[in-house]
Design an enzyme around this catalytic site. Sequence first.
Site, PDB file in Angstrom:
ATOM      1  N   LEU A 162       0.864  -1.172   0.000  1.00  0.00           N
ATOM      2  CA  LEU A 162       0.000   0.000   0.000  1.00  0.00           C
ATOM      3  C   LEU A 162       0.904   1.226   0.000  1.00  0.00           C
ATOM      4  O   LEU A 162       1.992   1.208   0.576  1.00  0.00           O
ATOM      5  CB  LEU A 162      -0.889   0.025   1.247  1.00  0.00           C
ATOM      6  CG  LEU A 162      -1.934  -1.088   1.398  1.00  0.00           C
ATOM      7  CD1 LEU A 162      -2.657  -0.936   2.733  1.00  0.00           C
ATOM      8  CD2 LEU A 162      -2.928  -1.076   0.256  1.00  0.00           C
ATOM      9  N   ASP A 163       0.450   2.295  -0.629  1.00  0.00           N
ATOM     10  CA  ASP A 163       1.223   3.535  -0.604  1.00  0.00           C
ATOM     11  C   ASP A 163       1.378   4.026   0.833  1.00  0.00           C
ATOM     12  O   ASP A 163       0.565   3.705   1.712  1.00  0.00           O
ATOM     13  CB  ASP A 163       0.518   4.614  -1.424  1.00  0.00           C
ATOM     14  CG  ASP A 163       0.454   4.289  -2.902  1.00  0.00           C
ATOM     15  OD1 ASP A 163       1.307   3.508  -3.367  1.00  0.00           O
ATOM     16  OD2 ASP A 163      -0.449   4.808  -3.588  1.00  0.00           O
ATOM     17  N   LYS A 164       2.386   4.834   1.052  1.00  0.00           N
ATOM     18  CA  LYS A 164       2.657   5.377   2.382  1.00  0.00           C
ATOM     19  C   LYS A 164       1.414   6.001   3.006  1.00  0.00           C
ATOM     20  O   LYS A 164       1.109   5.775   4.178  1.00  0.00           O
ATOM     21  CB  LYS A 164       3.776   6.421   2.287  1.00  0.00           C
ATOM     22  CG  LYS A 164       4.063   7.155   3.596  1.00  0.00           C
ATOM     23  CD  LYS A 164       5.140   8.209   3.399  1.00  0.00           C
ATOM     24  CE  LYS A 164       5.388   8.980   4.692  1.00  0.00           C
ATOM     25  NZ  LYS A 164       6.430  10.039   4.515  1.00  0.00           N
TER      26      LYS A 164
END
Length: 336
Positions: A162-164
Amino acid sequence: MKNSNLIISGGLEIEDFDDQADGATDVELRPLVFGALQHGSRLDRALVDLVPEFSRSYLQQLIELEGVKINGVVVRKASTRIKASDKGSIELRPTPQSQAFKPEAMALDIIYEDAHLMVINKPVGLVVHPAPGNWSGTLLNGLLAYDAEFLNMPRAGIVHRLDKDTSGLMVVAKTRATMDALIKAIAAREVGRKYLALANRTWVGARSVEINQPIGRDPRNRLRMAVVDLTKNQGKLAKTEVEMLQNCPQGCLVRCTLHTGRTHQIRVHMAYLGHPLVADEVYSGQKAAGMDRQALHAYRLAFTHPETLELMEFTSEVPADFRTALLDWGLSYNEN
C-alpha cells in the site's frame, strides 16, 4: 569502500564501484546454494530469492562486475539459467538498501495471525518497504523485529503493498510456500481487494463503472503514473471497478475493487474519470474536508488460505481523519 557513491536514477540504485577492487575489507563473500524453487530461473531472479536485502538491479551489477561464481566459474550474464544442484558464491558490498534490512521494533496492528500468514492493518504514514528516502522505519523493519523468521523470507514475506499515505489491510506470508501461493493468487486475481475513497467532484451518471485502461509511467512526468497508449508508451493492462456509494455537492464516496495491482492504480483511474482522490495532489486532487493525504483506505481483504483452504475475509474501519472528512461532507459509511 572509499568511493562507492549511491546515485538515484528512476528509483533504482546505481553503484559506482571505481574503488571496489583495492582489497577493501567490507566485501562479504556469501555462499549460494540453489534449490528446487530456483531451478530454471534466470540468475538475477534466483539471486533475489537468496539475497533479498539487495535489489535486483544491484545484483545484476554484481554479475556484470564478475562478482558471482556458479560451480567455481565466474558468470557474467544475468540471464544464465540456474539448476537446482548449482552452488556458488557472490561478493556483496554494503549499500543503503542492504543496511536498511534491520529489525526495528514498532507497534503492529495485527488483525489475524497463524503459523502461515498474518493480516495487518497498516496506518497512514507507514512506508511498506525500504526505498530511496525511506531506508528505515518501514513495515519491513517492524516485521523483522516482530519475528526473526522474517529474515529468511524475501521482502520479509510482503506480497503486496500500500502507498505510504494509504491505510488499511495487507496480508504478509510467514513461510515461503505461503508466500509463493499468495503471489500466484494475486496474479490470478483470486485475492479480493476493496477500497473506500473520497473523491473530488459530484458523481454524475451510472452509479457503477468499470475502468479498463492501461497504466504506465507518465511520459510527461516520470515521477508519477498515468493512463497510457500502449502503441506509444510502455504500460500494463489495469482494471478497476468503481461504485458510487454516496454523493454530495463537494464530492463523492466511492468503493473501488481492484482486479489488477498496478502502481497507484486507483489514484490514476479515479483521476482519469475526472474524480481525483481528495488531497491526492500528485494526481490533481484538491485538499478538502480536513484531509491532508490521499483519501484512500483498503477496507476489505478476502482470499483462500493457502494451507487450510478456508475462505478468509477481513474488514477494517476507516481511520479517524477519513471518518472526520465524511462527517464534514455530511456523509457516512456503515460496513453493514
